[in-house]
Design an enzyme around this catalytic site. Structure first.
Site, PDB file in Angstrom:
ATOM      1  N   ARG A 178       2.742   4.244  -4.598  1.00  0.00           N
ATOM      2  CA  ARG A 178       2.491   2.963  -3.619  1.00  0.00           C
ATOM      3  C   ARG A 178       1.015   3.105  -3.124  1.00  0.00           C
ATOM      4  O   ARG A 178       0.705   3.875  -2.551  1.00  0.00           O
ATOM      5  CB  ARG A 178       3.477   3.094  -2.721  1.00  0.00           C
ATOM      6  CG  ARG A 178       4.997   2.540  -3.051  1.00  0.00           C
ATOM      7  CD  ARG A 178       6.134   2.766  -2.100  1.00  0.00           C
ATOM      8  NE  ARG A 178       6.303   3.981  -1.641  1.00  0.00           N
ATOM      9  CZ  ARG A 178       7.130   4.268  -0.581  1.00  0.00           C
ATOM     10  NH1 ARG A 178       7.576   3.382   0.016  1.00  0.00           N
ATOM     11  NH2 ARG A 178       7.310   5.522  -0.417  1.00  0.00           N
ATOM     12  N   CYS A 213       2.138   4.724   3.862  1.00  0.00           N
ATOM     13  CA  CYS A 213       1.759   4.426   5.144  1.00  0.00           C
ATOM     14  C   CYS A 213       0.574   4.022   5.839  1.00  0.00           C
ATOM     15  O   CYS A 213       0.507   2.881   6.485  1.00  0.00           O
ATOM     16  CB  CYS A 213       2.027   5.867   5.890  1.00  0.00           C
ATOM     17  SG  CYS A 213       3.661   6.431   5.468  1.00  0.00           S
ATOM     18  N   LYS A 229       2.243   6.050  17.387  1.00  0.00           N
ATOM     19  CA  LYS A 229       2.609   6.498  15.896  1.00  0.00           C
ATOM     20  C   LYS A 229       1.265   5.657  15.085  1.00  0.00           C
ATOM     21  O   LYS A 229       0.765   6.076  14.332  1.00  0.00           O
ATOM     22  CB  LYS A 229       3.854   5.988  15.140  1.00  0.00           C
ATOM     23  CG  LYS A 229       4.055   5.738  13.743  1.00  0.00           C
ATOM     24  CD  LYS A 229       3.941   7.063  13.062  1.00  0.00           C
ATOM     25  CE  LYS A 229       3.981   6.677  11.513  1.00  0.00           C
ATOM     26  NZ  LYS A 229       4.562   7.597  10.778  1.00  0.00           N
TER      27      LYS A 229
END
Ligand code: UGA
Length: 436
Positions: free
Chosen positions: A330, A263, A207
């Site tokens: 964000r 992310c 990931k």
């Protein structure tokens, strides 16, 4: 099969509803009562195209329910997914407090065999820690298996990404747990989705390495774009020709004000931190992070140079969310750019199709004049700055925009307009990396 999904944020809600659509009975649990109350009345807490329909359909057919009662959910489920927040702790490390709290709760509640599946992005070693932490407090004859199942969905196209993923990654030490997970995802076998079965640590690392690599492509093309401006080259043609090489691929080579969102900034920081902590520095990732920070500053300089000075100018901003099709602001480039323009004395008018409320939470509405569309933003502004490539900004009536602006200047920081076409209208176009 009965499943529990702990956490009703992006990953939890999309995955919960998606798994229900795959035919599972999914109980979504969140400790925020108000959030659950809203979900029970069909209210989706954030903007994601198609999610409301997916949730409504699966609530109606009885496969998707919402509750704050974790005890009941755990009792009824064989498999428990964890999809709680893992934000940055402000020092580039991951704040695992929510994960630890859930692990603590589960160790109290589990009283027969369960498979615990981690969907949140967590540092390498977290899943093994969870397994040991839960197992330690269980009665002797009960066992728990842990599977790392990182999620690769993108905000704004999360449903499509969940239903048609490029791959499914499952990490575990236990073949039985992997078989149960393969069964849950069996609908994806029909569309021949590749499955990567591996151990916990490898799945966790996949990931971070994937997100960091995509972020690397973005910082790379942003640096190339800056160079293009110096030498009179056009980054779009450079990126297009690079992307035609199948070894490189065309995706994530779009220059702009730098990557944002919940992310990439957090995951690149955590990955670099892991490298440093393990004595195996990730120097490329460290550079990717600093190039991204500098790119925002470069965009502010670009606006300042283009306008001469910013003080007392009215600047119209189109796009506040970190990318189109989301209300998420964000780490959005718009936060830094608008903040800096305000500090330099500009008046800001702004519009975003979905992100205004979230932006207001940060800036309040005193300093910024929020408008109802792009044309109201342009009216009387000394320049228009495009920060997010929403579809509705791609086909603006530029003739009208030119007449509405006090000065016909457009800072197209997502390169959505053709400089030659804007020039025909007498509109000065300043893009990213379009030196030619
Ligand atoms: C990203 C990954 O793409 C997902 O695979 C992953 O699951 C997700 O993070 C996550 O870890 O949860 P997301 O942050 O939703 O998804 O959005 P992206 O589409 O990847 O865009 C990230 C940022 O990069 C945006 O600010 C976007 O504007 C920027 N970007 C993207 C560019 O500047 N240029 C590009 O060519 C592509």
């Amino acid at each position: 099969m009965n499943l529990t999904m702990i956490g009703t944020g992006y990953v939890g809600l999309v995955s919960g509803a998606g798994l229900a659509d795959f035919g599972m009975n999914v109980i979504c649990v969140d400790k925020e009562e108000q959030r659950i109350r809203k979900l029970l009345t069909g209210h989706i807490p954030f903007y994601e195209p198609g999610l409301e329909e997916l949730v409504t359909r699966n609530v109606k057919n009885g496969r998707l329910t919402f509750t704050t009662d974790l005890r009941m959910a755990v009792k009824r489920s064989l498999v428990i997914f964890i999809a709680v927040g893992t934000p940055d702790n402000g020092r580039g490390e991951t704040d695992l407090s929510q994960v630890k709290e859930v692990a603590g709760d589960l160790s109290q509640l589990i009283d027969d065999y369960k498979v615990v599946v981690m969907k949140s992005t967590v540092p390498v070693g977290t899943n093994r820690w969870i397994k040991e932490a839960i197992q330690k407090s269980l009665r002797k004859n009960i066992s728990v298996d842990v599977v790392s199942n990182p999620e690769f969905l993108r905000e704004g196209s999360a449903i499509e990404d969940f239903m048609r993923p490029n791959r499914v990654v499952l990490g575990s030490d236990n073949v039985n747990a992997l078989a149960i997970l393969k069964d849950i995802y069996r609908s994806l076998y029909l569309i021949e989705t590749p499955f990567v079965l591996t151990n916990l640590e490898t799945a966790e690392l996949i990931k971070y390495a994937s997100n960091a690599f995509l972020a690397t492509k973005i910082s790379f093309i942003n640096e190339v774009a800056n160079l293009c401006e110096k030498v009179g080259a056009d980054v779009h043609q450079v990126a297009k020709a690079m992307g035609l090489d199948k070894r490189i691929g065309p995706k994530f080579l779009h220059p702009g004000p730098g990557f944002g969102g919940s992310c990439f900034p957090k995951d690149t920081a955590a990955f670099a931190h892991l490298g440093e902590a393990t004595g195996s520095p990730l120097r490329i990732v460290e550079s990717v992070i600093s190039v991204n920070t500098e790119q925002r500053t470069k965009m502010i300089e670009k606006i300042e140079t283009g306008l001469g000075s910013i003080a007392e100018k009215t600047i119209g901003v189109l796009g506040l969310s970190f990318k189109p099709n989301t209300d998420d602001v964000r780490e959005s480039p718009a936060l830094d750019i608008v903040r800096s323009l305000l500090e330099k004395g500009a008046e800001i008018k702004a519009y975003d199709p979905a992100g205004i409320e979230e932006f207001k939470r940060i800036f309040g509405d005193q300093k910024i004049c929020y408008c109802r569309d792009a044309y109201s933003v342009a009216k009387g502004a000394h320049a228009l700055v495009i920060l997010t490539e929403w579809n509705e900004f791609r086909n603006l009536d530029l003739q009208k925009i030119t007449t509405l602006l006090a000065q016909p200047v457009i800072f197209d920081l997502r390169n959505i307009y053709d400089p030659a076409k804007t020039a025909e209208l007498g509109l000065t176009h300043i893009g990213v990396g379009r030196g030619a």
